[in-house]
Scaffold this motif. Sequence first.
Motif, mmCIF file in Angstrom:
data_model
loop_
_atom_site.group_PDB
_atom_site.id
_atom_site.type_symbol
_atom_site.label_atom_id
_atom_site.label_comp_id
_atom_site.label_asym_id
_atom_site.label_seq_id
_atom_site.Cartn_x
_atom_site.Cartn_y
_atom_site.Cartn_z
ATOM 1 N N ILE A 1 -10.825 10.371 2.462
ATOM 2 C CA ILE A 1 -10.117 8.695 3.161
ATOM 3 C C ILE A 1 -10.690 7.621 1.925
ATOM 4 C CG2 ILE A 1 -9.561 6.757 3.928
ATOM 5 C CD1 ILE A 1 -9.606 8.455 6.370
ATOM 6 N N GLU A 2 -10.195 7.201 0.586
ATOM 7 C CA GLU A 2 -10.834 6.892 -0.427
ATOM 8 C C GLU A 2 -11.499 5.593 0.290
ATOM 9 O OE1 GLU A 2 -7.824 5.323 -2.913
ATOM 10 O OE2 GLU A 2 -7.527 7.413 -3.260
ATOM 11 N N GLN A 3 -12.970 5.379 -0.769
ATOM 12 C CA GLN A 3 -13.485 4.249 -0.548
ATOM 13 C C GLN A 3 -13.283 2.751 -0.328
ATOM 14 O OE1 GLN A 3 -17.338 4.361 0.255
ATOM 15 N NE2 GLN A 3 -16.895 6.399 0.004
ATOM 16 N N GLY A 4 -13.478 2.550 0.716
ATOM 17 C CA GLY A 4 -12.857 1.519 0.890
ATOM 18 C C GLY A 4 -11.688 0.638 1.294
ATOM 19 N N ASP A 5 -11.329 1.993 1.734
ATOM 20 C CA ASP A 5 -10.049 2.160 2.750
ATOM 21 C C ASP A 5 -10.341 2.268 4.304
ATOM 22 O OD1 ASP A 5 -6.987 2.770 3.820
ATOM 23 O OD2 ASP A 5 -6.793 4.166 1.870
ATOM 24 N N ARG A 6 -10.189 1.035 4.673
ATOM 25 C CA ARG A 6 -10.756 0.689 6.152
ATOM 26 C C ARG A 6 -9.212 0.819 6.882
ATOM 27 N NH1 ARG A 6 -9.539 -4.682 8.780
ATOM 28 N NH2 ARG A 6 -11.842 -5.132 10.453
ATOM 29 N N GLN A 7 -8.201 0.251 6.765
ATOM 30 C CA GLN A 7 -7.378 0.638 7.512
ATOM 31 C C GLN A 7 -7.441 2.079 7.753
ATOM 32 O OE1 GLN A 7 -3.513 -0.106 5.663
ATOM 33 N NE2 GLN A 7 -2.946 0.325 7.988
ATOM 34 N N ARG A 8 -7.785 2.928 6.805
ATOM 35 C CA ARG A 8 -7.335 4.746 7.138
ATOM 36 C C ARG A 8 -8.692 5.157 8.083
ATOM 37 N NH1 ARG A 8 -3.354 4.113 2.387
ATOM 38 N NH2 ARG A 8 -2.284 5.408 3.192
ATOM 39 N N LEU A 9 -9.675 5.264 7.535
ATOM 40 C CA LEU A 9 -10.869 5.123 8.606
ATOM 41 C C LEU A 9 -10.655 4.418 9.552
ATOM 42 C CD1 LEU A 9 -13.422 4.381 5.611
ATOM 43 C CD2 LEU A 9 -13.128 6.378 6.499
ATOM 44 N N THR A 10 -10.546 4.005 9.907
ATOM 45 C CA THR A 10 -10.745 2.877 11.219
ATOM 46 C C THR A 10 -9.073 4.216 12.145
ATOM 47 O OG1 THR A 10 -8.933 0.892 10.824
ATOM 48 C CG2 THR A 10 -11.649 1.226 10.788
ATOM 49 N N ARG A 11 -8.408 4.231 11.402
ATOM 50 C CA ARG A 11 -6.803 4.502 12.218
ATOM 51 C C ARG A 11 -7.550 6.051 12.724
ATOM 52 N NH1 ARG A 11 -2.634 6.329 15.238
ATOM 53 N NH2 ARG A 11 -1.297 7.739 14.225
#
Length: 269
Positions: free
Chosen positions: A133-143
């Motif tokens: 997951i790319e830096q700054g991708d809050r949505q995918r990290l939290t998913r």
Amino acid sequence: MDMAASTGAVILNADSQQLYADLRVLSARPSEADEAQADHRLYGVADAAEAWSVGRWSRAVMPLLAELADAGRPALLVGGTGLYFTALTKGLADIPDVPDTVRDAVTAAFDAEGEAAFRRRLAALDPAAAQRIEQGDRQRLTRAMAVAEHTGRALSDWTADTTPLLAPGSWTGLVVEPDRARLYANCDLRVGLMVEQGALDEVRALVARDLSPDLPAMKAVGVREFAAHLAGEATLDQAIDTTRQATRNYAKRQLTWFRNQTPGWTRTR
């Protein structure tokens, strides 16, 4: 368009942004005149307050494909959202729904910890996702974190356990790969046309709704850039320039994705 009209084919939307009724201009959705020339489905069917996922799109498109097959009508799936095509041709993971309470707790943890610490904690549960997951991708990290915590299984493991939604041999893939210079020139032209066609009014209406910035519609290219102009944080020329750059970057990522993920598909310019 001409082929669809002449063959009676139905055009099915496979672009995540063109799902949203609020993004006709910013997503370059087919015009009403275009839609009148051939049967279009799944265009402008969602409200910006909704969060359509690849799973929800798949559940919407599969009954339509079955309906068209029964009627003997060909279907053209058109769009640039790679994961939609992956779901159809390679499969979609049957991931259990994550309760809102879990998602909210994970999102709060991300905000409290910061991305670096949150990513390190995710790496212990789902190292593949933490790396991918790319830096700054809050949505995918939290998913990824929410799925791992709720199911006890890494999201990466879920997504690896898939079955194609379409039978092999029942479809043909075609990728449009225009010359890079021509593509970028068209990206720049498109942004200018969007402004002429009412992009600022479209963004103004979205901003007025005070929607969560994490919603897919609010992440469409041009929303953040033109919202900054409307808020007095950038001139119109600056907003246009940054939107043009973001559009070119997005187009480049699409080319890279389809080149890596669909090497066996026919190419055309």
